[in-house]
Write a protein that holds these residues in place. Sequence first.
Motif, PDB file in Angstrom:
ATOM      1  N   PRO A 245       5.138  19.908  17.695  1.00 40.81           N
ATOM      2  CA  PRO A 245       6.067  18.776  17.747  1.00 40.81           C
ATOM      3  C   PRO A 245       7.465  19.194  18.197  1.00 40.81           C
ATOM      4  CG  PRO A 245       5.635  19.420  15.467  1.00 40.81           C
ATOM      5  CD  PRO A 245       4.683  20.201  16.313  1.00 40.81           C
ATOM      6  N   SER A 246       8.089  18.347  18.993  1.00 37.36           N
ATOM      7  CA  SER A 246       9.479  18.582  19.382  1.00 37.36           C
ATOM      8  C   SER A 246      10.384  18.356  18.179  1.00 37.36           C
ATOM      9  CB  SER A 246       9.879  17.645  20.519  1.00 37.36           C
ATOM     10  OG  SER A 246       9.145  17.913  21.691  1.00 37.36           O
ATOM     11  N   LYS A 247      11.579  18.924  18.253  1.00 38.99           N
ATOM     12  CA  LYS A 247      12.545  18.790  17.165  1.00 38.99           C
ATOM     13  C   LYS A 247      13.714  17.920  17.632  1.00 38.99           C
ATOM     14  CE  LYS A 247      11.343  23.484  15.661  1.00 38.99           C
ATOM     15  NZ  LYS A 247      10.479  23.116  14.539  1.00 38.99           N
ATOM     16  N   LYS A 248      14.080  16.932  16.820  1.00 42.19           N
ATOM     17  CA  LYS A 248      15.251  16.124  17.130  1.00 42.19           C
ATOM     18  C   LYS A 248      16.498  16.926  16.790  1.00 42.19           C
ATOM     19  CE  LYS A 248      13.121  11.578  16.610  1.00 42.19           C
ATOM     20  NZ  LYS A 248      13.196  10.247  15.954  1.00 42.19           N
ATOM     21  N   VAL A 249      17.385  17.054  17.781  1.00 45.31           N
ATOM     22  CA  VAL A 249      18.520  17.959  17.631  1.00 45.31           C
ATOM     23  C   VAL A 249      19.828  17.309  18.091  1.00 45.31           C
ATOM     24  CG1 VAL A 249      17.121  20.040  17.899  1.00 45.31           C
ATOM     25  CG2 VAL A 249      18.101  18.932  19.920  1.00 45.31           C
TER      26      VAL A 249
ATOM     27  N   ASN B 129      23.812  28.314  11.813  1.00 45.35           N
ATOM     28  CA  ASN B 129      25.205  28.586  12.208  1.00 45.35           C
ATOM     29  C   ASN B 129      25.378  28.677  13.715  1.00 45.35           C
ATOM     30  OD1 ASN B 129      25.900  28.805   9.418  1.00 45.35           O
ATOM     31  ND2 ASN B 129      25.171  30.933   9.438  1.00 45.35           N
ATOM     32  N   GLY B 130      24.449  28.080  14.465  1.00 40.91           N
ATOM     33  CA  GLY B 130      24.557  28.036  15.917  1.00 40.91           C
ATOM     34  C   GLY B 130      25.035  26.667  16.381  1.00 40.91           C
ATOM     35  N   PRO B 131      25.091  26.459  17.685  1.00 41.70           N
ATOM     36  CA  PRO B 131      25.589  25.181  18.217  1.00 41.70           C
ATOM     37  C   PRO B 131      24.622  24.014  18.037  1.00 41.70           C
ATOM     38  CG  PRO B 131      24.825  26.596  20.001  1.00 41.70           C
ATOM     39  CD  PRO B 131      24.775  27.420  18.754  1.00 41.70           C
ATOM     40  N   VAL B 132      23.351  24.311  17.767  1.00 42.20           N
ATOM     41  CA  VAL B 132      22.346  23.250  17.663  1.00 42.20           C
ATOM     42  C   VAL B 132      22.090  22.911  16.200  1.00 42.20           C
ATOM     43  CG1 VAL B 132      19.948  22.604  18.148  1.00 42.20           C
ATOM     44  CG2 VAL B 132      21.247  23.942  19.822  1.00 42.20           C
ATOM     45  N   LYS B 133      22.122  21.608  15.905  1.00 42.53           N
ATOM     46  CA  LYS B 133      21.845  21.127  14.558  1.00 42.53           C
ATOM     47  C   LYS B 133      20.532  20.356  14.559  1.00 42.53           C
ATOM     48  CE  LYS B 133      23.658  18.139  10.876  1.00 42.53           C
ATOM     49  NZ  LYS B 133      24.768  17.201  10.503  1.00 42.53           N
ATOM     50  N   LEU B 134      19.669  20.683  13.614  1.00 41.66           N
ATOM     51  CA  LEU B 134      18.403  19.977  13.490  1.00 41.66           C
ATOM     52  C   LEU B 134      18.619  18.656  12.760  1.00 41.66           C
ATOM     53  CD1 LEU B 134      15.718  22.659  12.547  1.00 41.66           C
ATOM     54  CD2 LEU B 134      16.015  21.470  14.702  1.00 41.66           C
ATOM     55  N   LEU B 135      18.193  17.559  13.394  1.00 37.28           N
ATOM     56  CA  LEU B 135      18.286  16.239  12.778  1.00 37.28           C
ATOM     57  C   LEU B 135      16.959  15.827  12.147  1.00 37.28           C
ATOM     58  CD1 LEU B 135      20.304  14.347  15.549  1.00 37.28           C
ATOM     59  CD2 LEU B 135      21.177  15.547  13.527  1.00 37.28           C
TER      60      LEU B 135
ATOM     61  N   LEU C 223       9.734  22.514   9.768  1.00 38.41           N
ATOM     62  CA  LEU C 223      10.595  23.420   9.011  1.00 38.41           C
ATOM     63  C   LEU C 223      11.488  22.674   8.024  1.00 38.41           C
ATOM     64  CD1 LEU C 223      11.811  25.759  11.907  1.00 38.41           C
ATOM     65  CD2 LEU C 223       9.901  26.143  10.336  1.00 38.41           C
ATOM     66  N   ASP C 224      11.735  23.304   6.870  1.00 39.50           N
ATOM     67  CA  ASP C 224      12.665  22.751   5.881  1.00 39.50           C
ATOM     68  C   ASP C 224      14.094  23.186   6.152  1.00 39.50           C
ATOM     69  OD1 ASP C 224      10.578  21.513   4.470  1.00 39.50           O
ATOM     70  OD2 ASP C 224      10.181  23.339   3.326  1.00 39.50           O
ATOM     71  N   SER C 225      14.259  24.318   6.839  1.00 41.19           N
ATOM     72  CA  SER C 225      15.603  24.817   7.155  1.00 41.19           C
ATOM     73  C   SER C 225      15.548  25.564   8.472  1.00 41.19           C
ATOM     74  CB  SER C 225      16.108  25.743   6.042  1.00 41.19           C
ATOM     75  OG  SER C 225      15.260  26.880   5.904  1.00 41.19           O
TER      76      SER C 225
END
Length: 322
Positions: free
Chosen positions: A144-148, A208-214, A219-221
Amino acid sequence: MGDPSGNGKGGFVLLDGETFEVIGNWEQPGEAAPFGYDFWYQPRHNVMISTEWGAPKALGNGFNPADVKAGHYGQRLHVWDWTTHKRIQTLDLGEEGAIPLEIRFLHDPAAAEGFVGCALQSTVFHFYKTRKGDWAAEKVIQIPSKKVEGWALPEMPGLITDILISLDDRFLYFSNWLHGDIRQYDITDRKNPRMVGQVFLGGSILKNGPVKLLEDKELDSQPTPRILKGKRVQGGPQMLQLSLDGRRLYVTTSLYSAWDKQFYPDLVKEGSVMMQIDVDTDKGGLKLNENFLVDFGAEPDGPALAHELRYPGGDCTSDIWL
């Protein structure tokens, strides 16, 4: 992969096996496929099957989703007669099979089946010979793709770039270059692969990178960056090679310089690395060897971008059993 103008062309160059002089094209005149990339052959079944990446004029400048809509990337497998060098069948994998890259037959020469990894939608297809004697393919794995947020697109695919099968045909391995993980699947049931191992080695969704998982269905984290022998691993796991006993999986981090620059600019600045993964060949499982690192950024003429791996005497991704 292309013609002199950079358009797609799926053909093959035939070399003399002793002198490596170019003999000419392997395929018959007029038989080239629309796009080309990888191939795998099985002489016992008189067949070769090839995949499609895209037109060099498109992919050579980095990845642009508009090029997919414009038809500059492939989504088909091409079946070739090994004896006559003619293209005898084309399998359209559809949008779910867009950009099929690495293809692998099972090592058992009597088995007329295998797997292909499709990059854009992060899928793996099982291909096989039917009772009628033609070929078919079906999707058996979907990442599955991740919404970011903070990335080029609102959803990030895994981008499966390399796959391989262990010599005993028990396990399938593949790398998600963007998500940053390698996965191990038990393929004893060919139509129902079961994930038994996973390890993260970099990628684009690190803490702590530029991409935030929405939204993440798996994954839980977010994974933590990899520091190996004092060096932070840049980029994501890419090309794979497995030791003949199946216990050591080697991986490099460079895909293709134009795409490296686009998605992992720090990889280009610092150079790629090679890592070793310890494999549990009984129950399945992957673990990074913390004491192994080949740093291509430290090369005298570097930083270098290492890609393919090969054993001189044959390996899991080049041996053909007759």
